[in-house]
Design an enzyme around this catalytic site. Structure first.
Site, mmCIF file in Angstrom:
data_model
loop_
_atom_site.group_PDB
_atom_site.id
_atom_site.type_symbol
_atom_site.label_atom_id
_atom_site.label_comp_id
_atom_site.label_asym_id
_atom_site.label_seq_id
_atom_site.Cartn_x
_atom_site.Cartn_y
_atom_site.Cartn_z
ATOM 1 N N HIS A 158 -1.444 1.811 7.425
ATOM 2 C CA HIS A 158 -1.966 1.612 6.064
ATOM 3 C C HIS A 158 -1.884 2.929 5.303
ATOM 4 C CE1 HIS A 158 -4.216 -0.072 2.773
ATOM 5 N NE2 HIS A 158 -5.181 0.841 2.902
ATOM 6 N N CYS A 167 0.833 -1.208 0.000
ATOM 7 C CA CYS A 167 0.000 0.000 0.000
ATOM 8 C C CYS A 167 0.864 1.254 0.000
ATOM 9 C CB CYS A 167 -0.957 -0.005 1.182
ATOM 10 S SG CYS A 167 -0.162 -0.082 2.806
#
Length: 906
Positions: A847, A307
């Site tokens: 994230h 990510c």
């Protein structure tokens, strides 16, 4: 990777002779580690050990020993159960573990010795691999590649684990051995996304990583005639020569345009993409978008903690001049001979990925080829651990520049001295020098220039330079310092305990705290401070290393400092810890139930071990307690007598450590103090009354417990020992709101503020001819069309990593930087935001996502790996913003943006 049985690595059911001292044990391990580091070679084994166990071992071997005593006990058997998923013969590490936080790596020689001493396990060996293109580097492959093999005969799925540098041939060997299929009949396919892709060549020495096989990816095994009907045998009858029935990939130029028969590409600005099968990136095709379809809305599949990469790529994929450049023919700009570049391969892989993103409509693209190239040229981003999107961005921008640098032979340029010439003349000259050696689309749109001024604090010499920059890394000023509240105890009893709140560097060391506290309390040269954390009325830990990071001290902890005279050098000394207990019932009564009630804050001081005795301890306790007298008491209060009588013998039966209650109680009571005093152990479970004639031989810590009863509370004010303040008390109403948040401008001003260089970054002054800790001042001089701000949310120290969650208020449509730019050339310095790289959560399990605006319709979208959704502009501002992308308003960048729309490509 098959792990050998634990019997291969440790001695079982054997009595092992440990080294005689912790220091000797540490020396042996240190020498073995150094020997291993001096003989690095590919294939060496390293072993994964739980950080929890290893920390206990370190605490044991790093402690000094005094009079044969050790404060920290020797750890038990090696225990790795907290970092593995099972206890089978082939234990697998839990996913998302972080080195240094969850586990450590030790060479095989060290593991063998630790296993010989401690046994336990299970052993988790991992291989040392060599990575890199120009610069080869070694790393331990902690997580081998896991491929999910689907057997076409029964659709069963089996996990296959191999190192990413294992060859396709080795994959065939392992699969055929596991499935008992002969290699002549086996066909293994790249089965990414459960779609049959490339047939893997059984004789290939190409590595799994080079074949774009990633963690947890599917592969397909077909045996003999079980091939899919979409494939047919070649006319030559060679069953290995399988050819697709659909048309093969057309020859495509780097820019994606169709290659003509004479080898020259079309000259269309945005070349039409032919219909081609997806080679590896998860798209059914890269055909031209149909009418009404919009480009730039494709997500990027997560290949395993990628990510961070997806976030940075989406920001660049929505940078107008970058899009325009890579969607046309840039083949003539590729510099394959640049020793600082990647032979043009990184630029080609990036360009191909951008074309797929802008040609796939809303389909997600799997950036497998790009990830493979990235791992080859930047091994730090290989594997499947989480990384930093800004670090990836910095590498990518620099790598793309070097691959696309139009300067094939960099000229040698001898820089001239400024000779007090005007700044604008010197700055322009240095910029021209820079452009003579560096000319690429990245430099043209992303690089600016700042002015750096150094001033010698001794002779006043001033040095001015003008340097290029690719992005600006801004500190968050509200987090540069913090306040810490400490309760100070006077070991000589001269003052009551006092609370001090001092301001220290947020990421400073214990030395900074001691210095600030010493200044606040007027510490003299012959005095010192001992810092400790108090938890559950006991000393939880000491802060004796002056270089220890203040990050270890949390806001909800309780910190005390003990002020004492410095002891003479050469004298033996040990800590004396004095605990307080017996508030509800007598200590000896509590011993039987092992629940002695402690209260208050312990006293701590250093004592001379050469003459420590019971009366000496009495004197220390008396000194600590003297300021707490409610009234002037006689030198012998109550003498341990309750209601005129000693406690009955049957009410004070002691544990095994107190063999004669009657005589020992009398000894404990025959004191100058009214308190009864007991020697105790580290855990406070064993008590032995301290005799008046005791001559002690303490180790590095002697612990005693002072018993308080109702009479003592009447004569001494124990409230001063209780209710320690927290390091920093934060009320619920003190939460930051957007109105209270810091602004991007204050971050920029902190970046531009004058500050001294660090002691490790000294400047050689040409006037003094010595290294000086000069004052440095930065000023913005030339700003690029694309301006990138990196908010320094992550801080790193020797002991800890930390993330700053402070909300930064940044403009979206009207960022005016005119007053910060020293070069007044009449150019506009008004910018608008078009992309943001976000980071949510902590360092280990965080994230990344991205916000990006499609310039042609002025609408924002949220890119969360493969998921893309529209988002309101009001939602763009939040505390997750990490990297901000701005473009100059009114520049060539803005006027060209409309041309980027893929709707114009038909």
């Amino acid at each position: 990777m098959t792990i050998a049985n634990s019997t291969d690595f440790m001695v079982e059911n054997a009595v092992c002779d440990f080294p005689s001292t912790p220091e000797e044990e540490r020396r042996i391990v240190s020498e073995l580690t150094t020997e291993s580091e001096d003989n690095l070679k590919e294939g060496n084994l390293y072993f994964v050990i739980s950080k929890r166990w290893y920390t206990r071992w370190e605490k044991y071997v790093e402690q000094p020993t005094t009079n044969g005593g050790c404060e920290s006990p020797r750890p038990g058997p090696i225990e790795n159960s907290d970092i593995i998923e099972d206890t089978s013969d082939d234990p697998q590490l839990r996913r998302l573990l972080v080195e240094g936080e969850h586990y450590v790596l030790v060479p095989q020689q060290v593991w063998n010795r630790l296993a010989e001493w401690y046994s336990g396990g299970p052993p988790i060996p991992r291989k040392l691999i060599c990575q890199g293109f120009y610069t080869r580097s070694y790393s331990v492959e902690v997580y081998p590649l896991c491929l999910l093999l689907t057997d076409a005969r029964d659709d069963s799925i089996t996990a296959i684990r191999l190192g990413k540098q294992a060859s396709i041939k080795e994959l065939y060997d392992k699969v055929c051995a596991m499935t008992e299929v002969s290699q002549e009949k086996a066909r293994i396919w790249d089965y990414f996304g459960k779609r049959k892709g490339q047939l893997l060549d059984p004789s290939s020495n190409k590595s799994l990583e080079e074949s774009s096989l990633h963690m947890d990816q599917d592969i397909l095994l077909e045996v003999d005639g079980s091939s899919s009907s979409q494939y047919a045998m070649s006319s030559a009858g060679n069953e290995l020569a399988l050819v697709p029935l659909e048309p093969s990939r057309s020859l495509v130029t780097i820019a994606g345009g169709p290659t003509l028969s004479n080898g020259h590409s079309t000259t269309s600005k945005f070349s039409l993409f032919p219909r081609i099968t997806s080679e590896d990136d998860g798209c059914d095709s890269l055909s031209i978008l149909g009418k009404g379809e919009r480009g730039g809305l494709a997500g990027l599949s997560n290949l395993g903690n990628t990510c961070f990469m997806n976030s940075a790529l989406q920001c660049l994929a929505h940078t107008p001049p970058i899009i325009e450049y890579f969607l046309q023919d840039y083949s003539e700009d590729i510099n394959r001979d640049n020793p600082l570049g990647m032979c043009g391969e990184l630029a080609i892989a990036f360009g191909e990925l951008l074309k797929k993103l802008w040609s796939s409509g809303r389909n997600a693209v799997a950036p497998r080829s790009f990830k493979t190239k990235l791992a080859r040229f930047a091994p730090q981003f290989s594997g499947y651990n989480q990384h930093d999107s800004q670090e990836l961005l910095a590498f990518l921008l620099d790598g793309l520049h070097e691959d696309l640098n139009k300067v094939k032979r960099k000229p040698y340029i001898e820089l001239k001295d400024s000779d007090s010439r005007p700044d604008d003349e010197v700055a322009e000259e240095l910029w021209n020098y820079h452009k003579a050696r560096n000319d690429s689309v990245i430099v043209n749109v992303c690089q600016g220039q700042y002015k750096s001024t150094l001033i010698c604090p001794v002779c006043g010499k001033i040095s001015i330079t003008f340097d290029p920059f690719m992005y600006l890394s801004l500190p968050l000023p509200s987090t540069l310092t913090r306040q810490i509240t400490v309760t100070l105890f006077y070991c000589d009893g001269s003052h009551l305990p006092m609370q001090y709140t001092v301001t220290v560097p947020k990421y400073g060391s214990c030395r900074d705290l001691i210095t600030a506290l010493g200044t606040a309390c007027c510490l003299t040269n012959d005095e010192s401070l001992l810092l400790a954390e108090i938890y559950d009325h006991k000393v939880f830990r000491y802060f004796e290393n002056p270089l220890e990071s203040l990050n270890l001290i949390k806001d909800d902890e309780h910190i005390v400092a003990y002020r004492m005279k410095q002891m003479q050098k050469g004298s033996g000394k040990a800590k004396l810890e004095i605990l307080h207990g017996g508030q509800e019932r007598a200590v000896l009564e509590s011993v039987r139930g092992r629940d002695v009630k402690l209260f208050g804050t312990p006293f701590v001081t250093y004592v001379n071990t050469e003459r420590l005795s019971g009366p000496d301890i009495d004197a220390v306790i008396s000194g600590f307690l003297s300021p707490l007298h409610r009234v002037q008491a006689s030198s012998k209060i109550h003498n341990g007598v309750e209601n005129g009588h000693l406690p009955d013998a049957d009410t004070v039966e002691a544990s095994g450590s107190i063999s004669s209650p009657d005589t020992e109680i009398e000894d404990a009571c025959d004191r100058e103090l009214s308190f009864r005093i007991f020697l105790t152990d580290e855990r406070g479970l064993d008590f032995k009354p301290l005799k008046s004639d005791s001559s002690l031989k303490p180790g590095i810590v002697t612990r005693v417990l002072v018993e308080w009863n109702e009479n003592e509370h009447e004569n001494y004010d124990s409230s001063y020992l209780c209710d320690l303040p927290e390091v920093h008390k934060t009320s619920f109403s003190a939460k930051k709101t957007r109105q209270e948040a810091i602004s991007l401008f204050s971050c920029l001003e902190a970046f531009l503020a004058e500050e001294p260089l660090g002691p490790d970054d000294m400047w050689f002054c040409p006037g003094c001819k010595e290294h000086r800790q000069a004052n440095k001042k930065l000023d913005l001089w030339k700003l690029p069309d694309i301006l990138v701000f990196h908010l320094k949310r992550f801080t790193y120290s020797r002991y800890l990593k930390n993330k700053i969650e402070t909300f930064v208020d940044f403009p979206i449509n009207d960022l005016d930087l005119s007053k910060y730019v020293k070069n007044k050339n009449g150019q506009s310095y008004l910018y608008e935001l078009y992309a943001v790289s976000n980071h949510y959560g902590g360092l280990g399990g965080g994230h990344y996502t991205a916000y990006a605006k499609l310039i042609d319709d002025n609408k924002w979208h949220h890119f969360d790996d493969s998921h893309v959704s529209s988002v309101n502009e009001s939602e763009i501002k939040n505390s997750a913003a990490y990297v901000l992308f701005y473009r100059r308003v009114g520049s060539k960048t803005e006027t060209q943006s409309a041309e980027v729309s893929m709707a114009d490509m038909d």
